[in-house]
Design a protein around this motif. Structure first.
Motif, PDB file in Angstrom:
ATOM      1  N   SER A 221      -3.114  -4.800  -2.167  1.00 35.60           N
ATOM      2  CA  SER A 221      -1.177  -5.013  -1.819  1.00 35.60           C
ATOM      3  C   SER A 221      -1.279  -5.803  -0.794  1.00 35.60           C
ATOM      4  O   SER A 221      -2.187  -5.000   0.421  1.00 35.60           O
TER       5      SER A 221
ATOM      6  N   TRP B 203      -0.103  -5.738   3.444  1.00 34.08           N
ATOM      7  CA  TRP B 203       0.808  -4.910   4.301  1.00 34.08           C
ATOM      8  C   TRP B 203       2.169  -5.221   4.477  1.00 34.08           C
ATOM      9  O   TRP B 203       2.613  -5.971   4.834  1.00 34.08           O
ATOM     10  N   ASN B 204       2.870  -4.472   5.092  1.00 33.98           N
ATOM     11  CA  ASN B 204       4.217  -5.153   5.419  1.00 33.98           C
ATOM     12  C   ASN B 204       4.503  -3.762   6.113  1.00 33.98           C
ATOM     13  O   ASN B 204       3.762  -3.040   6.697  1.00 33.98           O
TER      14      ASN B 204
ATOM     15  N   LEU C  30       4.843   0.041   5.547  1.00 38.00           N
ATOM     16  CA  LEU C  30       3.537   0.913   5.333  1.00 38.00           C
ATOM     17  C   LEU C  30       3.315   0.702   6.682  1.00 38.00           C
ATOM     18  O   LEU C  30       2.449   1.436   7.319  1.00 38.00           O
ATOM     19  N   ASP C  31       2.995  -0.121   7.352  1.00 40.74           N
ATOM     20  CA  ASP C  31       2.583  -0.079   8.588  1.00 40.74           C
ATOM     21  C   ASP C  31       3.816   0.977   9.877  1.00 40.74           C
ATOM     22  O   ASP C  31       3.350   2.153  10.233  1.00 40.74           O
TER      23      ASP C  31
ATOM     24  N   PHE D 234       2.869   4.984   1.077  1.00 35.15           N
ATOM     25  CA  PHE D 234       1.527   5.021   0.562  1.00 35.15           C
ATOM     26  C   PHE D 234       1.241   5.569  -0.252  1.00 35.15           C
ATOM     27  O   PHE D 234       0.104   5.290  -0.951  1.00 35.15           O
TER      28      PHE D 234
END
Length: 92
Positions: A14, A16-17, A20-21, A3
């Protein structure tokens, strides 16, 4: 933490991948865990830790070694040029 990378440089969209999850899930687990935060006892002393970097400032309010509250602020362009000591005064 992925983050932080979202806050670097110019604002941008950006995607979300999975990284990040996973990071967001871990963050939620740590913040929502019952032993992570406690209710304040105003008869005991408080401790505040502040950390300012080039782009953001974080503050954590502790009591008896346990976090009670968190605050984060992203600096605007002009604030990124302030001295670290001045940046720490911006968290209000």
């Amino acid at each position: 933490m992925p983050f932080i990378n979202l806050l670097k440089g110019r604002p941008r969209k950006s995607a979300w991948n999975d990284k990040l999850d996973k990071s967001f899930t871990m963050l939620k687990e740590h913040v929502c865990w019952p032993l992570t935060r406690i209710l304040p006892d105003f008869f005991k002393p408080f401790k505040v830790e502040i950390d300012a970097s080039e782009y953001v400032i974080d503050a954590i309010l502790y009591q008896v070694g346990h976090p009670i509250a968190f605050k984060r602020k992203k600096f605007n362009l002009s604030q990124t040029h302030y001295l670290v000591q001045d940046k720490e005064l911006l968290l209000s």
